[in-house]
Motif scaffolding. Sequence first.
Motif, PDB file in Angstrom:
ATOM      1  N   GLN A  51      -6.324 -16.429  -4.981  1.00  0.00           N
ATOM      2  CA  GLN A  51      -5.269 -16.623  -5.133  1.00  0.00           C
ATOM      3  C   GLN A  51      -3.759 -15.246  -4.633  1.00  0.00           C
ATOM      4  OE1 GLN A  51      -4.033 -16.701  -9.874  1.00  0.00           O
ATOM      5  NE2 GLN A  51      -5.715 -14.623  -9.596  1.00  0.00           N
ATOM      6  N   GLU A  58      -8.920  -7.386  -7.322  1.00  0.00           N
ATOM      7  CA  GLU A  58      -9.848  -7.402  -6.827  1.00  0.00           C
ATOM      8  C   GLU A  58     -10.310  -8.761  -7.243  1.00  0.00           C
ATOM      9  OE1 GLU A  58     -12.060  -3.180  -6.306  1.00  0.00           O
ATOM     10  OE2 GLU A  58     -12.680  -4.145  -8.353  1.00  0.00           O
ATOM     11  N   VAL A  59     -10.345  -9.192  -9.018  1.00  0.00           N
ATOM     12  CA  VAL A  59     -10.416 -10.228  -9.009  1.00  0.00           C
ATOM     13  C   VAL A  59      -9.824 -11.629  -8.561  1.00  0.00           C
ATOM     14  CG1 VAL A  59     -10.719 -11.473 -10.978  1.00  0.00           C
ATOM     15  CG2 VAL A  59     -11.440  -9.523 -11.181  1.00  0.00           C
ATOM     16  N   LEU A  70       1.967  -2.936 -17.471  1.00  0.00           N
ATOM     17  CA  LEU A  70       0.983  -1.954 -17.507  1.00  0.00           C
ATOM     18  C   LEU A  70       1.049  -0.624 -18.521  1.00  0.00           C
ATOM     19  CD1 LEU A  70      -1.983  -2.529 -16.822  1.00  0.00           C
ATOM     20  CD2 LEU A  70      -1.542  -1.780 -14.713  1.00  0.00           C
ATOM     21  N   ALA A  88      -7.293  -0.062 -14.472  1.00  0.00           N
ATOM     22  CA  ALA A  88      -7.394  -0.999 -14.387  1.00  0.00           C
ATOM     23  C   ALA A  88      -6.460  -2.623 -13.850  1.00  0.00           C
ATOM     24  CB  ALA A  88      -7.037  -1.552 -16.201  1.00  0.00           C
ATOM     25  N   ALA A  89      -5.403  -1.429 -12.908  1.00  0.00           N
ATOM     26  CA  ALA A  89      -4.237  -2.495 -12.155  1.00  0.00           C
ATOM     27  C   ALA A  89      -5.437  -2.878 -10.259  1.00  0.00           C
ATOM     28  CB  ALA A  89      -3.004  -2.083 -11.416  1.00  0.00           C
ATOM     29  N   GLU A 107       1.305 -15.676  -7.116  1.00  0.00           N
ATOM     30  CA  GLU A 107       0.554 -16.670  -7.664  1.00  0.00           C
ATOM     31  C   GLU A 107       0.589 -15.284  -8.673  1.00  0.00           C
ATOM     32  OE1 GLU A 107      -2.649 -19.608  -7.854  1.00  0.00           O
ATOM     33  OE2 GLU A 107      -2.146 -18.859  -5.973  1.00  0.00           O
ATOM     34  N   VAL A 108       0.329 -13.806  -9.165  1.00  0.00           N
ATOM     35  CA  VAL A 108      -0.435 -12.793  -9.727  1.00  0.00           C
ATOM     36  C   VAL A 108       0.909 -12.187 -10.048  1.00  0.00           C
ATOM     37  CG1 VAL A 108      -2.101 -11.344  -9.923  1.00  0.00           C
ATOM     38  CG2 VAL A 108      -2.685 -12.519  -8.381  1.00  0.00           C
ATOM     39  N   PHE A 109       1.811 -11.726  -9.506  1.00  0.00           N
ATOM     40  CA  PHE A 109       2.687 -11.179  -9.634  1.00  0.00           C
ATOM     41  C   PHE A 109       3.875 -11.072 -10.411  1.00  0.00           C
ATOM     42  CE2 PHE A 109      -0.418  -7.732  -8.123  1.00  0.00           C
ATOM     43  CZ  PHE A 109      -1.041  -7.663  -8.943  1.00  0.00           C
ATOM     44  N   PHE A 135       5.423  -5.280 -13.785  1.00  0.00           N
ATOM     45  CA  PHE A 135       3.894  -6.116 -14.247  1.00  0.00           C
ATOM     46  C   PHE A 135       3.793  -4.699 -14.442  1.00  0.00           C
ATOM     47  CE2 PHE A 135       0.080  -4.962 -12.674  1.00  0.00           C
ATOM     48  CZ  PHE A 135      -0.614  -6.027 -13.646  1.00  0.00           C
ATOM     49  N   LEU A 182      -7.466  -6.015 -11.513  1.00  0.00           N
ATOM     50  CA  LEU A 182      -7.826  -7.507 -11.528  1.00  0.00           C
ATOM     51  C   LEU A 182      -6.624  -7.653 -10.473  1.00  0.00           C
ATOM     52  CD1 LEU A 182      -5.102  -9.599 -12.607  1.00  0.00           C
ATOM     53  CD2 LEU A 182      -3.339  -8.410 -12.487  1.00  0.00           C
ATOM     54  N   THR A 191     -10.840 -12.377  -5.449  1.00  0.00           N
ATOM     55  CA  THR A 191     -11.520 -12.585  -5.033  1.00  0.00           C
ATOM     56  C   THR A 191     -11.370 -14.480  -5.771  1.00  0.00           C
ATOM     57  OG1 THR A 191     -12.734 -11.397  -6.138  1.00  0.00           O
ATOM     58  CG2 THR A 191     -14.397 -13.402  -6.030  1.00  0.00           C
ATOM     59  N   ASP A 192     -10.450 -14.779  -6.286  1.00  0.00           N
ATOM     60  CA  ASP A 192      -9.728 -16.132  -6.797  1.00  0.00           C
ATOM     61  C   ASP A 192      -9.127 -17.449  -6.165  1.00  0.00           C
ATOM     62  OD1 ASP A 192     -11.513 -16.321  -9.820  1.00  0.00           O
ATOM     63  OD2 ASP A 192      -9.676 -15.178 -10.535  1.00  0.00           O
TER      64      ASP A 192
END
Lengths: 118, 108
Positions: free
Chosen positions: A71, A64-65, A88, A58-59, A75-77, A84, A62, A68-69
């Motif tokens: 970010q 990977e996506v 999780l 799952a991590a 910004e993510v963590f 996190f 996230l 691609t965006d």
Amino acid sequence: MNFWEKVTGNDLRREWKAFEARAEALPDGYRAAWGQIIAHLFPYGDFTGRNLMPILDAALGLLEVAATDGQSIHEVFGDDIGGFCTALAGGEGARTYRDRWREQLNRNVARKLSRLGG
Amino acid sequence: MEDLTEMLKGTLEGCVLEIIGSEETYGYAITRQLNELGFADVIEGTVYTILLRLEKNGLVQVTKRPSGVGPPRKFYTLNDAGRQELAKFWAKWQYVSSRIDRLKEGGR
């Protein structure tokens, strides 16, 4: 997964290989974050670490996506990869070795108390 | 506004449910929507762990869709249990906010 693979952990090794290949494809900062995530999740693992596989998957998904965006890791963590990972692991219901120790301790104390005939 | 993290903790799940309730959406879009709403501190990692929890509690339906580039994305919609949970959230929110308003106005 057959019995032989379960005993030898061959399937785990194969999954690790797949994770590593996916992590290799990530941008630089993301690879570093992946390393930190593994380190933070490690204490939540059971004896073989098998319970961590879906959480790690799952991590990694996230990461990977998000890559691609376009970010940034921040910004993510934010600055709390540890937090996190806790969320999780908690969300996935992973129990840590500390939970098991706690239970064991509680059981032992309860048994000794009952033997005292309180 | 900054430093809302502690205050938002209990309500963020309801906010995410509300956003998913209005249209099928995915993690990054939800984060952006919350940011635009004024919750600048909300990061994708937080939203992502909430989404996993909603999924595990059976409140959302998840569809994996291939995106133009990169890996497939997970899209979320509410199911019946999710809609019930959302209604419960708004009822609780109404209760809490009305009590706090009353406290602030000095009423008893």
